[in-house]
Scaffold this active site. Structure first.
Site, short mmCIF file in Angstrom:
data_model
loop_
_atom_site.label_atom_id
_atom_site.label_comp_id
_atom_site.label_asym_id
_atom_site.label_seq_id
_atom_site.Cartn_x
_atom_site.Cartn_y
_atom_site.Cartn_z
N GLY A 83 0.86 -1.19 0.00
CA GLY A 83 0.00 0.00 0.00
C GLY A 83 0.89 1.24 0.00
O GLY A 83 2.10 1.15 -0.27
N GLU A 108 -1.26 1.94 8.48
CA GLU A 108 -2.40 1.60 9.34
C GLU A 108 -2.06 0.51 10.37
O GLU A 108 -2.74 0.39 11.39
CB GLU A 108 -3.60 1.19 8.47
N ARG A 161 -9.43 8.91 14.66
CA ARG A 161 -8.64 9.51 13.57
C ARG A 161 -9.43 10.60 12.85
O ARG A 161 -10.60 10.41 12.50
CB ARG A 161 -8.28 8.43 12.56
N HIS A 187 -16.91 4.01 9.84
CA HIS A 187 -17.26 5.10 8.92
C HIS A 187 -18.78 5.21 8.93
O HIS A 187 -19.47 4.20 8.82
CB HIS A 187 -16.74 4.81 7.52
N HIS A 235 -14.03 0.63 9.54
CA HIS A 235 -13.31 1.33 8.47
C HIS A 235 -11.81 1.48 8.74
O HIS A 235 -11.00 1.27 7.84
CB HIS A 235 -13.94 2.72 8.34
N GLU A 292 -13.88 17.38 4.96
CA GLU A 292 -14.46 16.18 5.59
C GLU A 292 -14.73 16.47 7.06
O GLU A 292 -14.32 17.53 7.58
CB GLU A 292 -13.53 14.98 5.43
N GLY A 294 -11.73 9.87 -0.28
CA GLY A 294 -11.74 11.31 0.04
C GLY A 294 -10.46 12.04 -0.32
O GLY A 294 -10.47 13.06 -0.99
N ARG A 346 -16.32 11.55 12.94
CA ARG A 346 -16.97 10.27 12.63
C ARG A 346 -17.56 9.54 13.82
O ARG A 346 -18.57 8.87 13.69
CB ARG A 346 -15.94 9.35 12.00
P1 FAD Z 1 -2.67 -0.92 2.91
O1 FAD Z 1 -2.86 0.07 1.86
O2 FAD Z 1 -3.87 -1.61 3.41
O3 FAD Z 1 -1.63 -2.00 2.38
C1 FAD Z 1 -1.37 -3.17 3.13
C2 FAD Z 1 -0.61 -4.13 2.26
O4 FAD Z 1 -0.11 -5.21 3.04
C3 FAD Z 1 -1.45 -4.76 1.16
O5 FAD Z 1 -0.67 -4.81 0.00
C4 FAD Z 1 -1.69 -6.20 1.67
O6 FAD Z 1 -1.89 -7.14 0.67
C5 FAD Z 1 -0.38 -6.44 2.38
N1 FAD Z 1 -0.43 -7.49 3.41
C6 FAD Z 1 -1.23 -7.54 4.50
N2 FAD Z 1 -0.95 -8.66 5.21
C7 FAD Z 1 0.04 -9.31 4.57
C8 FAD Z 1 0.74 -10.52 4.78
N3 FAD Z 1 0.47 -11.34 5.83
N4 FAD Z 1 1.72 -10.89 3.91
C9 FAD Z 1 1.99 -10.10 2.82
N5 FAD Z 1 1.34 -8.97 2.56
C10 FAD Z 1 0.39 -8.57 3.42
N6 FAD Z 1 -7.46 7.32 4.34
C11 FAD Z 1 -7.22 8.60 4.02
O7 FAD Z 1 -6.29 9.22 4.55
N7 FAD Z 1 -7.99 9.21 3.07
C12 FAD Z 1 -9.01 8.58 2.44
O8 FAD Z 1 -9.65 9.15 1.59
C13 FAD Z 1 -9.29 7.25 2.78
N8 FAD Z 1 -10.32 6.58 2.22
C14 FAD Z 1 -10.50 5.26 2.49
C15 FAD Z 1 -11.50 4.56 1.84
C16 FAD Z 1 -11.64 3.20 2.04
C17 FAD Z 1 -12.72 2.44 1.32
C18 FAD Z 1 -10.78 2.53 2.93
C19 FAD Z 1 -10.91 1.07 3.16
C20 FAD Z 1 -9.81 3.24 3.63
C21 FAD Z 1 -9.66 4.61 3.41
N9 FAD Z 1 -8.68 5.33 4.08
C22 FAD Z 1 -8.46 6.64 3.75
C23 FAD Z 1 -7.72 4.67 4.95
C24 FAD Z 1 -6.43 4.43 4.15
O9 FAD Z 1 -6.76 4.02 2.87
C25 FAD Z 1 -5.55 3.41 4.80
O10 FAD Z 1 -5.38 3.68 6.15
C26 FAD Z 1 -4.18 3.39 4.13
O11 FAD Z 1 -4.33 3.24 2.76
C27 FAD Z 1 -3.34 2.29 4.70
O12 FAD Z 1 -2.17 2.18 3.94
P2 FAD Z 1 -1.11 1.07 4.32
O13 FAD Z 1 -0.03 1.16 3.30
O14 FAD Z 1 -0.76 1.17 5.73
O15 FAD Z 1 -1.91 -0.31 4.16
C1 SIN Z 2 -13.75 8.99 2.97
O1 SIN Z 2 -13.53 9.29 1.81
O2 SIN Z 2 -14.81 9.26 3.57
C2 SIN Z 2 -12.70 8.25 3.71
C3 SIN Z 2 -11.70 9.18 4.23
C4 SIN Z 2 -10.89 8.56 5.32
O3 SIN Z 2 -11.20 7.46 5.79
O4 SIN Z 2 -9.95 9.21 5.75
#
Ligand code: FAD
Ligand code: SIN
Length: 555
Positions: free
Chosen positions: A11, A371, A382, A235, A347, A110, A45, A286
């Site tokens: 991610g 996350e 948050r 959410h 969420h 937001e 968002g 939220r």
């Molecule tokens: P992720 O993007 O979840 O990536 C985790 C990665 O780890 C993935 O590739 C997964 O496959 C991998 N992984 C997990 N476990 C394992 C394992 N055991 N072995 C190998 N790989 C593994 N936040 C905002 O700030 N703004 C927004 O607008 C927003 N909108 C959102 C909308 C939705 C629908 C959702 C679900 C979340 C939203 N969030 C938003 C929250 C935000 O998207 C996440 O908190 C953020 O993207 C997390 O990023 P990350 O890189 O930590 O994890």
């Molecule tokens: C949203 O677009 O409402 C998600 C934003 C967030 O989770 O930060």
């Protein structure tokens, strides 16, 4: 496999860090499905950051602290807010296309934000960020992405054939190569957990199927400090479908940016209700909105409430929220004319592996970002769109910390050399599954998974109380034991590994929730409805040994 830097997760946290660490050495990114599949890919968002002349760092900090209800670490908040603009510029430099208006970045709003400060790419911000990061990585030397590799457990001192180290260190991971079905050991100089959240412990979640809390569970098993797991963010507005396929793992999000643009929450019969709960109405933080919806639904017996977008106007809806418009239309709802049925859904996991401001965990050579962490930024709740920002900023800090350390090591010409990594590789036990069998009992796994989600949704949701938490605790403890025994006897596969992690994370959420006998931010207890600063103005920190002593006390 041997690599200088091992990043688990593709991610925003993992990929943005991979690009930077590739300047220092070889980087392996392992990810359990396709490389783009992540929570990041679904972010709608946008990213909160100060870019407007009518905004300033103090206001963004104030909004974040207010939302966090007393538990934010001010230094961490200060860090993400002040370093934010620089990190956003890096995303723009690698080609991320953010929406613009008259040549300037367009700024959305937001819940909980006192200014318009959310930069975005229409309503598909995360997808655009993933695209840009992956395409830059494809052109960068020193990075290899391994898809369909599932991290099982961290390699620590206990995996060494000769137990000589006193300080707890991380040496990499055991990972299941899902395509060959073989468990491999991956040894690395530094290991970074970027595995995202744990929304999948609940029945209704906006998180994709990958969000099973693997990083938190692995970290817990290895001895990491896990903090604030009771703060699970719901959410307020996910799309409600009466005939939703119960096997689908993710519900569709209706971005808060829609409310930021003027949409209003109403009951099914079209009455506004948020004015009864907060003066910011539909744009309150939220926790307040989700609880208000929960309350309205309980009072009326309705299955959902509605979001009325009329005030935004047809043209703007189609231009700024094309994905939401298309999704709802595919479900038979024209949102330019009709209200959207919505319900709250799990969420965001505010708690996680505790790190310092450099992204370091309490285990040497193990870092975490995104996350999966608890950095102190979010406190008890948050602020919207602060998580993509937190991931970018803390991944950058990890890079800076590792880079500093590397400079020191080069001067001393010791640790982290290729020879040393080879030696560690041969010192680590091979994966041993002697005595385990391939079982056909997959029904047990799917039943257990369903039961975990039901317990968490029914007893550990938006509104909690001691009786419900204790019931959830007893049931989860039994299931944990059952799954532990099943795991010991069975050859690993993805379903089993995820189940093992889901039960561990659920258990940690319940355990943490039981410690906090007050209501604060996202944690609302009916029998302790007030904030109790005297006793609970502190993080809930869980370590394996401490949980063991709690269990003994309870028994
Ligand atoms: P992720 O993007 O979840 O990536 C985790 C990665 O780890 C993935 O590739 C997964 O496959 C991998 N992984 C997990 N476990 C394992 C394992 N055991 N072995 C190998 N790989 C593994 N936040 C905002 O700030 N703004 C927004 O607008 C927003 N909108 C959102 C909308 C939705 C629908 C959702 C679900 C979340 C939203 N969030 C938003 C929250 C935000 O998207 C996440 O908190 C953020 O993207 C997390 O990023 P990350 O890189 O930590 O994890
Ligand atoms: C949203 O677009 O409402 C998600 C934003 C967030 O989770 O930060």
């Amino acid at each position: 496999m041997i690599t200088d830097y091992l990043i688990i997760g593709s991610g925003i946290a993992g990929l943005s860090l991979a690009l930077k660490l590739s300047e220092l050495g070889s980087v392996a990114v392992i990810t359990k499905k396709q490389k783009y599949e992540s929570n990041t890919n679904y972010a709608q968002g946008g990213i909160a950051t100060v870019t407007d002349k009518n905004d300033n760092f103090e206001l963004h900090i104030k909004d974040t602290l207010e939302c966090g209800a007393g538990l934010c670490n001010i230094e961490a908040v200060n860090k993400i807010v002040t370093e934010g603009p620089e990190r956003i510029n890096e995303l723009i430099k690698i080609g991320t296309n953010f929406s613009k208006e008259n040549g300037e970045l367009m700024l959305g709003k937001e819940g909980g934000h006192s200014r318009n400060r959310i930069i975005h790419s229409n309503d598909l911000t995360g997808k655009e960020i993933e695209r840009a990061l992956l395409s830059k990585i494809a052109k960068t030397k020193n990075i290899k992405i391994f898809e369909y590799y599932f991290a099982i457990d961290l390699l620590t001192n206990k995996n060494l054939k000769v137990k000589k180290q006193k300080v707890k260190k991380c040496y990499g991971i055991y990972a299941l190569n899902v395509k060959t079905n073989k468990v491999e050991k991956i040894v690395s100089g530094k290991t970074i957990l970027a595995t995202g959240g744990a929304g999948q412990v609940y029945k209704h979640t906006t998180n994709p199927a990958i969000a099973t809390g693997d990083g938190v569970a692995m970290g817990y098993r290895a001895g990491c400090e896990i903090a604030n797991m009771e703060f699970m963010q719901f959410h307020p507005t996910s799309f409600y479908e009466a005939d939703r396929d119960q096997n689908s793992s993710q519900v569709f999000l209706i971005s808060e940016a829609v409310r930021g643009a003027g949409a209003i929450l109403k009951t099914k019969s079209g009455k506004e209700f948020m004015q009864k709960y907060d003066k910011r109405k539909s744009l309150a933080p939220r926790d307040i909105v989700a609880r208000a919806i929960d309350n309205e639904m309980k009072k009326s017996g309705d299955t959902h409430v509605c979001l009325d977008l009329k005030a935004i106007g047809k043209e703007r809806i189609k231009k700024e929220f094309p994905n939401i418009y298309k999704h709802c239309l595919s479900k038979g709802i024209d949102i330019t004319k009709e209200m959207i049925p919505v319900v709250p859904a799990a969420h965001y996991t505010c708690g996680g592996i505790k790190t310092d401001l450099e992204g370091k965990t309490n285990i040497e050579n193990l870092y975490a970002s995104g996350e999966v962490t608890m950095t102190g930024v979010h406190g008890a709740n948050r602020l919207a769109s602060n998580s993509l920002l937190e991931a970018m900023v803390f991944s950058d800090s990890i890079y800076k910390s590792v880079s500093q350390q590397k400079k020191k090591e080069l001067n001393k010409k010791k640790n982290g050399s290729e020879d040393e990594l080879k030696k560690i590789y041969s010192d680590i036990y091979e994966w041993n599954d002697d005595g385990t069998i391939n079982t056909e009992e997959w029904i047990l796994i799917s039943h257990n998974k369903k039961e975990i989600k039901e317990i968490m949704s029914d007893y550990v949701g938006i509104v909690r109380n001691t009786i419900r938490l204790e019931r959830a605790y007893r049931r989860m403890e039994m299931m944990r034991e059952e799954i532990r025994n099943f795991y010991k006897k069975t050859k690993v596969n993805v379903d089993l590994l995820e189940l093992r992690n889901l039960v561990t994370v659920s258990y940690l959420i319940i355990y943490s929730a039981m410690q906090r006998k007050e209501s604060r931010g996202l944690h609302f207890m009916q029998d302790y409805p007030d904030k109790d600063d005297r006793n609970f103005l502190k993080d809930t920190i869980v370590e394996k040994l401490k949980v063991k002593s709690f269990i003994l006390k309870k028994l």
